[in-house]
Design a protein around this motif. Structure first.
Motif, PDB file in Angstrom:
ATOM      1  N   UNK A  38       0.788  -1.169   0.067  1.00  0.00           N
ATOM      2  CA  UNK A  38       0.152  -0.069  -0.030  1.00  0.00           C
ATOM      3  C   UNK A  38       0.956   1.389  -0.077  1.00  0.00           C
ATOM      4  N   UNK A  39       0.365   2.253  -0.500  1.00  0.00           N
ATOM      5  CA  UNK A  39       1.128   3.515  -0.624  1.00  0.00           C
ATOM      6  C   UNK A  39       1.127   4.196   0.840  1.00  0.00           C
ATOM      7  N   UNK A  40       2.221   4.744   1.185  1.00  0.00           N
ATOM      8  CA  UNK A  40       2.527   5.082   2.566  1.00  0.00           C
ATOM      9  C   UNK A  40       2.242   6.600   2.737  1.00  0.00           C
ATOM     10  N   UNK A  41       1.596   7.008   3.589  1.00  0.00           N
ATOM     11  CA  UNK A  41       1.178   8.583   4.098  1.00  0.00           C
ATOM     12  C   UNK A  41       2.195   9.197   4.215  1.00  0.00           C
ATOM     13  N   UNK A  42       2.214  10.598   3.921  1.00  0.00           N
ATOM     14  CA  UNK A  42       3.479  11.547   4.234  1.00  0.00           C
ATOM     15  C   UNK A  42       3.770  11.520   5.482  1.00  0.00           C
ATOM     16  N   UNK A  43       4.983  11.803   6.117  1.00  0.00           N
ATOM     17  CA  UNK A  43       5.605  11.706   7.308  1.00  0.00           C
ATOM     18  C   UNK A  43       5.224  13.175   8.037  1.00  0.00           C
ATOM     19  N   UNK A  44       5.416  13.208   9.421  1.00  0.00           N
ATOM     20  CA  UNK A  44       4.917  14.206  10.008  1.00  0.00           C
ATOM     21  C   UNK A  44       5.777  15.628   9.776  1.00  0.00           C
ATOM     22  N   UNK A  45       6.987  15.551   9.316  1.00  0.00           N
ATOM     23  CA  UNK A  45       7.558  16.766   8.893  1.00  0.00           C
ATOM     24  C   UNK A  45       7.668  16.785   7.440  1.00  0.00           C
ATOM     25  N   UNK A  46       6.935  16.289   6.631  1.00  0.00           N
ATOM     26  CA  UNK A  46       6.581  16.107   5.208  1.00  0.00           C
ATOM     27  C   UNK A  46       5.398  16.916   4.778  1.00  0.00           C
TER      28      UNK A  46
END
Length: 133
Positions: A38-46
């Motif tokens: 599955x595609x990963x969500x954006x990170x906290x700092x992204x």
């Protein structure tokens, strides 16, 4: 009949692959069993990832005006211009344009001739793109 193109799988396999992919293309949820696929969500700092980047709005126009101009250009061929309201409406019906777009164009004056899409957008009360200096 043989396939004369560069297709390595053949038309029957292509149709089978299209049917297999329909669920994944139309689903609004996860469709894979393995989580790592599955595609990963954006990170906290992204920054948040978007499926389609926001379109640039030219000087002198609003986002709604850009959207309207784009919709009109999608449903009206260049060959229709110069055109009056009746010809524009006929072309919109021929291209099965959304009712909201047809309603907006039907509000145009019937005796005015529009040389292009930009003139239609301007007659509908939206700004036009200003030339770059």
């Amino acid at each position: 009949m043989t396939d004369q193109g560069t297709n390595k799988t053949g038309f029957a396999r292509d149709d089978e692959l299209k049917r297999e992919m329909q669920g994944e293309l139309k689903a609004s949820r996860a469709v894979r069993v393995e989580e790592e696929m599955e595609p990963q969500p954006s990170g906290e700092d992204q920054p948040l990832a978007e499926s389609a980047p926001a379109a640039a709005v030219p000087a002198g126009m609003t986002p709604e005006g850009v959207s309207l101009r784009s919709d009109l250009a999608r449903h009206l061929d260049r060959s229709v211009y110069p055109a009056r309201r009746g010809a524009l409406l006929a072309a919109l019906h021929r291209h099965q344009a959304p009712d909201a777009l047809v309603d907006r164009v039907s509000a145009l004056p019937s005796d005015e001739v529009f040389p292009n899409v930009q003139a239609v957008v301007q007659a509908l009360g939206y700004g036009v793109e200003k030339p770059r200096p």
